[in-house]
Scaffold this active site. Structure first.
Site, mmCIF file in Angstrom:
data_model
loop_
_atom_site.group_PDB
_atom_site.id
_atom_site.type_symbol
_atom_site.label_atom_id
_atom_site.label_comp_id
_atom_site.label_asym_id
_atom_site.label_seq_id
_atom_site.Cartn_x
_atom_site.Cartn_y
_atom_site.Cartn_z
ATOM 1 N N ILE A 155 0.899 -1.151 0.000
ATOM 2 C CA ILE A 155 0.000 0.000 0.000
ATOM 3 C C ILE A 155 0.940 1.204 0.000
ATOM 4 O O ILE A 155 1.875 1.287 0.808
ATOM 5 C CB ILE A 155 -0.965 -0.014 1.213
ATOM 6 C CG1 ILE A 155 -1.851 1.230 1.255
ATOM 7 C CG2 ILE A 155 -0.250 -0.166 2.537
ATOM 8 C CD1 ILE A 155 -2.990 1.135 2.298
ATOM 9 N N SER A 156 0.762 2.111 -0.943
ATOM 10 C CA SER A 156 1.707 3.221 -1.087
ATOM 11 C C SER A 156 1.720 4.102 0.163
ATOM 12 O O SER A 156 0.757 4.153 0.923
ATOM 13 C CB SER A 156 1.333 4.097 -2.284
ATOM 14 O OG SER A 156 1.276 3.349 -3.468
#
Ligand code: SAH
Length: 213
Positions: free
Chosen positions: A63-64
């Protein structure tokens, strides 16, 4: 699936952090302040959800980092009702941020496991994206083009032509380009053939891979 006062408080601290790091767009900051990021992560990492860091999700993906999501979203200059295509659905966090901004969100993921998981999860917490596709983002989504904006959330070794072709005139493509590290690059479509190119800061993304899996 709870969003408590504590989560909300931590989220406001996160908003302050990314603001300090340079995000100015108030709508983007508000959107980050609304999306319950802890729900997008596996339970083992819950205590990390509101740190400004990337984290592992299923299928070896990440997840960025919230700052990166905000940075890319700011470059898109989303207006309510805009049609936005995301390449690399992953956890669905970026898609949720785009929904909060009132975009009609289309998103492509090449990992079937993630695609299935996120397709179930997003509507469950109230994010009704327009379309999630299991497919290869290098090809874009010709049947739904053109788009006001396209955001690539994996590191692209080169800029896929179809993505440029699927922009409206005036549309914006935000894409991290490079191998080991990637330079955030913004393309603005001026007319049929002409694109304005802006090269911005360096980031590190998981790679944009060919074909689906
Ligand atoms: N936007 C995501 C971040 C995902 S990380 C989020 O907010 O959580 C990048 C994602 O891009 C991974 O899920 C990876 O599987 C996906 N990806 C890599 N190559 C792709 C391709 N060619 N087409 C579509 N998705 C791809």
């Amino acid at each position: 699936m709870k969003d408590t006062f504590r989560h909300k408080g931590l989220r406001q601290l996160l908003v302050r952090t990314i603001k300090r790091k340079g995000i100015k767009d108030e709508n983007v900051l508000k959107a980050i302040g609304k999306v319950p990021r802890h729900l997008f992560m596996d339970s083992g990492f819950l205590e990390h959800a509101y740190q400004d860091k990337a984290f592992p999700i299923a299928a070896d993906q990440t997840i960025s980092q919230p700052f990166t999501v905000a940075y890319q979203t700011e470059l898109l200059k989303v207006k309510k009702g805009d049609k936005i295509l995301e390449i690399g659905t992953g956890s669905g966090y970026q898609a949720a941020v785009l929904c909060e901004l009132g975009a009609k969100v289309y998103s492509i993921e090449r990992q079937q496991e993630l695609f299935k998981k996120t397709s179930k999860f997003l509507p469950k917490i109230g994010y009704n994206v327009k379309k999630l596709v299991f497919g290869d983002g290098y090809k874009g989504l010709p049947e739904d083009a053109p788009f006001d904006g396209i955001v690539v959330t994996a590191g692209a070794p080169y800029v896929p032509k179809p993505l440029l072709n699927q922009l409206k005139i005036g549309g914006r493509l935000v894409i991290p380009v490079g191998q080991d590290s990637q330079r955030m690059t913004l393309y603005i479509r001026k007319d049929e053939k002409e694109f304005e190119k802006h090269e911005l800061d360096y980031f590190r993304f998981v790679p944009l891979l060919e074909d689906k899996n």
